[in-house]
Write a protein that holds these residues in place. Structure first.
Motif, mmCIF file in Angstrom:
data_model
loop_
_atom_site.group_PDB
_atom_site.id
_atom_site.type_symbol
_atom_site.label_atom_id
_atom_site.label_comp_id
_atom_site.label_asym_id
_atom_site.label_seq_id
_atom_site.Cartn_x
_atom_site.Cartn_y
_atom_site.Cartn_z
ATOM 1 N N PRO A 92 24.882 39.139 70.301
ATOM 2 C CA PRO A 92 25.909 38.402 69.542
ATOM 3 C C PRO A 92 25.487 38.059 68.117
ATOM 4 N N MET A 102 28.760 41.933 72.181
ATOM 5 C CA MET A 102 29.564 42.425 71.064
ATOM 6 C C MET A 102 30.782 43.198 71.567
ATOM 7 N N ALA A 109 27.213 39.851 65.073
ATOM 8 C CA ALA A 109 28.442 39.391 64.406
ATOM 9 C C ALA A 109 28.098 38.745 63.080
ATOM 10 N N GLU A 110 27.027 37.949 63.084
ATOM 11 C CA GLU A 110 26.587 37.314 61.837
ATOM 12 C C GLU A 110 26.033 38.351 60.876
ATOM 13 N N GLU A 145 37.502 43.985 61.404
ATOM 14 C CA GLU A 145 38.118 42.661 61.402
ATOM 15 C C GLU A 145 37.783 41.911 60.124
ATOM 16 N N ARG A 179 39.596 40.529 71.344
ATOM 17 C CA ARG A 179 40.569 40.640 70.247
ATOM 18 C C ARG A 179 41.853 41.298 70.733
ATOM 19 N N LEU A 219 30.503 47.184 66.678
ATOM 20 C CA LEU A 219 30.103 46.790 65.330
ATOM 21 C C LEU A 219 31.137 47.266 64.316
ATOM 22 N N GLU A 238 34.019 44.940 64.600
ATOM 23 C CA GLU A 238 33.695 43.674 63.927
ATOM 24 C C GLU A 238 33.852 43.835 62.418
ATOM 25 N N ARG A 289 33.436 40.732 72.447
ATOM 26 C CA ARG A 289 34.166 40.239 71.272
ATOM 27 C C ARG A 289 35.296 41.212 70.914
ATOM 28 N N ALA A 301 29.035 40.016 59.240
ATOM 29 C CA ALA A 301 29.674 39.093 58.296
ATOM 30 C C ALA A 301 28.847 38.951 57.028
#
Length: 757
Positions: free
Chosen positions: A296, A537, A299-300, A454, A544, A448, A451, A540, A303
């Protein structure tokens, strides 16, 4: 199962009498289905004649009726037949249970849909609590022909005079369980058991976890649940659709006939790797890399990687426009970046804010240099001129580039400096595992990329409108061809001319087509099979697709084989639906014989001594067979054993489950002697072959009449989850299990099989 029903011997010839008694009614049902199909097809033709560019309502009805035609056509060809059950009550009318509901011209019910509340006694009644049910009859059919009749009698005194005696009610179930596999999963609508029915009819809202060991019917119960939900909540789900996520394409091929056989075609089947349109994951990577990508923390990382591409220059940027020098300083760029970020839009949409802010500054600066006073209209014109200047466009792209998910992730993994900056929470060894250069995308990359999609949003594409128009026109032609095929006209008609005549009308694509092509599609319900294999991941990404959190999660924690997979359902779900998920556990093994489960018990204990295997409902009387051979004779022995198993199961299916390192060698050897042998599970025809050579990772969720496990000790050594892999391999057969080994069997299998040689 209920085994304490009243039993008696059926008199000689009573079975034939019962079959003959049911045949006229079954024939009437098909006559009604044929009539309904003809009327629906005629209505479709009528709507087609009314169809026009402005007739939105006609288009909508036409699409709906076309779907009905497809559904009725499918139901008319289901081999197992339209009707499978009959309920006799004390004091009220008999009911027939089937795949759909049918009524006669007077609106009297002829057939009750298996999903309707009126059909529940067929699945829920027990000897201890039969209600007013007198007899439950299982009717075995092949299309329009009645083959056999089996009865469960709850109150023999209440049966009509002259009724035949009874047979044990589980005969239909046992016949289904012992039938040869075909390479495709069959529906169980005629033999749903009470614990499965409870899951199928569970409420739509919330997250339902279906935990169950091998052979407990998790998958097929989840698919029947999809059909039940579409029937019960059709208004809510017909436009949003249902998504079924499976472990691989062959698994999807294995299950893809279940829902159509129940009259439901509006369901999207997808692997995790197919959830991002346009991405085809064909690469492979070590488990250690997949674990990092599934963490997880990624995700950071994604971002941060996006924010790192939103730059402020360290030095002033001097731009030459019409022999005039314009300057962008760090403070101006920082202010524009802050304004864009505060818009809270995805990166590519926020880029428009960033670019507009800087262009305003440059336009005003340019006017000042020229000594002009400009109004808003002049400012807008000047902005457009500046944006087309090469120097200006280059700086904008450098400071805030327009990015696709593929560009962002590929650049991140290919550049150690970018990766180090974005992945500060990963240690150097983990970052090293992520490093790549132009390698093919892997399944672990897809979450990934999702992610990143998004965070980035769609790329501004000036050609997008023209491309969308071309795609719309092509879709209209395809739709026209489908419609012409359904109408079966006597004269040839060009679908392109039909589409051109009605151009301008909305394109009516199915939910499946629209949802499959739209990464942002929100489904009304999502089913995740083999869910224990998904990484955080991947979860996640799946979540969605289900913003309403209406989901069915199917799996077995004891069978987790993926390095980044789940260790508990709480670990998986609490981050997304804290305290708002419920669990049902299936405890009965319908697939695997007792002898096979006994052999697999040692592997299960090695996974976790506290785990309890599901209880098998049947025994074959045949213990698993082990064959020990010399190392240099393994290949020949496996070929011989595979040939024997193919002969033993006749028209059934055989799986040879092998260590990954031996896949190609053993497949080549077996294929030379056994016809119709396949080794790649990605091959759509893999499960149609007589013999399929597979690794453990490829066999999840599948079943075969006979399974030959090669070198079980080597399987244990191949993976950090070796005991889990072996447990999965051992529990795939419905009839026969064999082991081929060169050294001693693992301790967990000692005494579990009879040595043949």
């Amino acid at each position: 199962m209920d085994t304490d029903v009243t039993l008696s011997n059926r008199p000689a010839g009573a079975q034939d009498d019962a079959v003959r008694a049911e045949q006229p009614y079954i024939s009437r049902l098909y006559e009604r289905l044929d009539l309904l199909r003809e009327r629906t097809a005629a209505r479709l033709a009528e709507l087609y004649k009314q169809r026009g560019g402005t007739h939105q309502a006609v288009w909508d009805r036409e699409a709906f009726v076309a779907r009905d035609v497809e559904r009725l056509e499918r139901l008319g060809t289901v081999d197992r037949g339209l009707c499978f059950g009959r309920l006799d009550f004390d004091g009220r009318a008999t009911s027939y249970i089937g795949r759909i509901g049918l009524s006669d011209d007077d609106y009297e019910t002829m057939l009750v849909d298996w999903r309707a509340p009126a059909a529940e006694p067929f699945y829920r009644a027990t000897a201890a609590a039969p209600g007013d049910l007198v007899r439950r009859r299982h009717i075995q059919t092949r299309r329009r022909e009645v083959l056999a009749v089996d009865d469960e009698v709850f109150d023999q005194d209440a049966l009509p005079a002259g009724s035949a005696g009874t047979l044990r009610g589980e005969a239909a179930l046992l016949a289904s369980l012992t039938a040869n596999r075909t390479g495709r999963m069959s529906d169980i609508v005629a033999t749903i058991q009470a614990e499965q029915d409870r899951i199928i009819r569970s409420p739509l809202a919330g997250v339902l976890v279906v935990q169950g060991g091998p052979g407990t019917g998790k998958t097929v119960a989840a698919l029947h649940r999809a059909a039940y939900l579409l029937y019960t909540h059709r208004d809510r789900l017909s436009e949003k659709g249902v998504l079924v996520v499976g472990p691989n394409r062959t698994f999807l091929h294995y299950i893809d006939q279940v829902l159509p056989s129940l009259g439901e075609t509006g369901v999207v089947l997808s692997t995790v790797g197919q959830l991002v349109p346009g991405v085809e994951p064909t690469g492979a990577e070590p488990d250690e890399t997949a674990v990092v990508k599934g963490d997880p923390r990624m995700a950071e990382v994604i971002a941060t990687a996006v924010r790192d591409r939103q730059r402020v220059p360290r030095e002033e940027q001097v731009l030459r426009v019409d022999r005039t020098e314009l300057v962008l300083d760090a403070a101006t760029c920082r202010s524009a970046r802050t304004k864009a970020r505060r818009s809270r839009r995805p990166h590519n949409a926020a880029r428009r804010v960033f670019v507009r802010t800087l262009l305003d500054e440059l336009a005003e600066q340019h006017a000042r240099r020229l000594g002009e006073v400009i109004d808003e209209e002049d400012l807008a014109e000047l902005r457009g001129e500046l944006q087309s200047e090469p120097d200006v466009a280059a700086v904008m792209d450098e400071l805030w580039p327009s990015l696709t998910p593929q560009q962002l992730v590929a650049d991140l993994f290919a550049d150690p400096k970018r990766l180090a900056a974005a992945a500060r929470r990963l240690d150097p060894a983990e970052r090293e595992l992520l490093a790549r250069d132009d390698a093919a995308w892997t399944p672990a990359d897809v979450p990934l990329l999702d992610e990143a999609a998004e965070a980035l949003g769609p790329v501004d594409d000036p050609d997008a409108a023209a491309r969308a128009e071309r795609e719309r026109e092509e879709a209209e032609v395809r739709y026209a061809q489908e419609l012409l095929d359904q109408l079966d006209l006597d004269v040839p008609v060009d679908p392109a001319l039909v589409a051109e005549r009605y151009r301008g009308s909305p394109t009516h694509r199915s939910v499946v087509d629209r949802a499959s092509a739209d990464r942002e599609w929100s489904y009304g319900h999502v089913i995740v099979d083999e869910a224990q294999e998904l990484s955080p991941m991947a979860w996640r990404m799946v979540m969605r697709r289900a913003p309403g959190r209406s989901m069915t999660v199917v799996g077995d924690i004891a069978q987790t084989g993926a390095a980044a997979g789940a260790r508990s359902w709480g670990q998986v779900l609490e981050p997304f639906v804290p305290g708002r998920w419920r669990q049902e556990t299936l405890t009965v093994n319908y697939r695997t014989p007792t002898e096979v489960m006994d052999a697999a018990a040692g592997a299960l204990r090695a996974i976790d001594p506290d785990l309890v295997p599901p209880e098998s409902v049947r025994s074959t009387g045949r213990s698993p067979a082990a064959v020990r051979v010399e190392p240099d004779g393994l290949t020949g022995a496996v070929v011989e054993l595979a040939t024997e198993e193919a002969d033993a199961v006749a028209s059934g299916r055989v799986a040879v489950i092998v260590p990954a390192a031996r896949l190609n060698e053993l497949h080549a050897a077996i294929a030379a002697d056994v016809p119709a042998t396949v080794s790649r599970v990605e091959n759509p025809e893999a499960l149609d072959a007589t013999v399929t050579v597979l690794t453990v990772g490829q066999v999840k969720g599948l079943e075969f009449d006979s399974v030959l496990v090669v070198e079980p000790a080597e399987m244990l050594r191949e993976s950090s989850h070796g005991a889990t892999d072996l447990y999965v391999a051992l529990t795939r057969p419905t009839q026969r299990l064999g082991l081929a080994h060169t050294g001693d069997l693992p301790d967990m299998l000692q005494g579990a099989a009879v040595e043949r040689r």
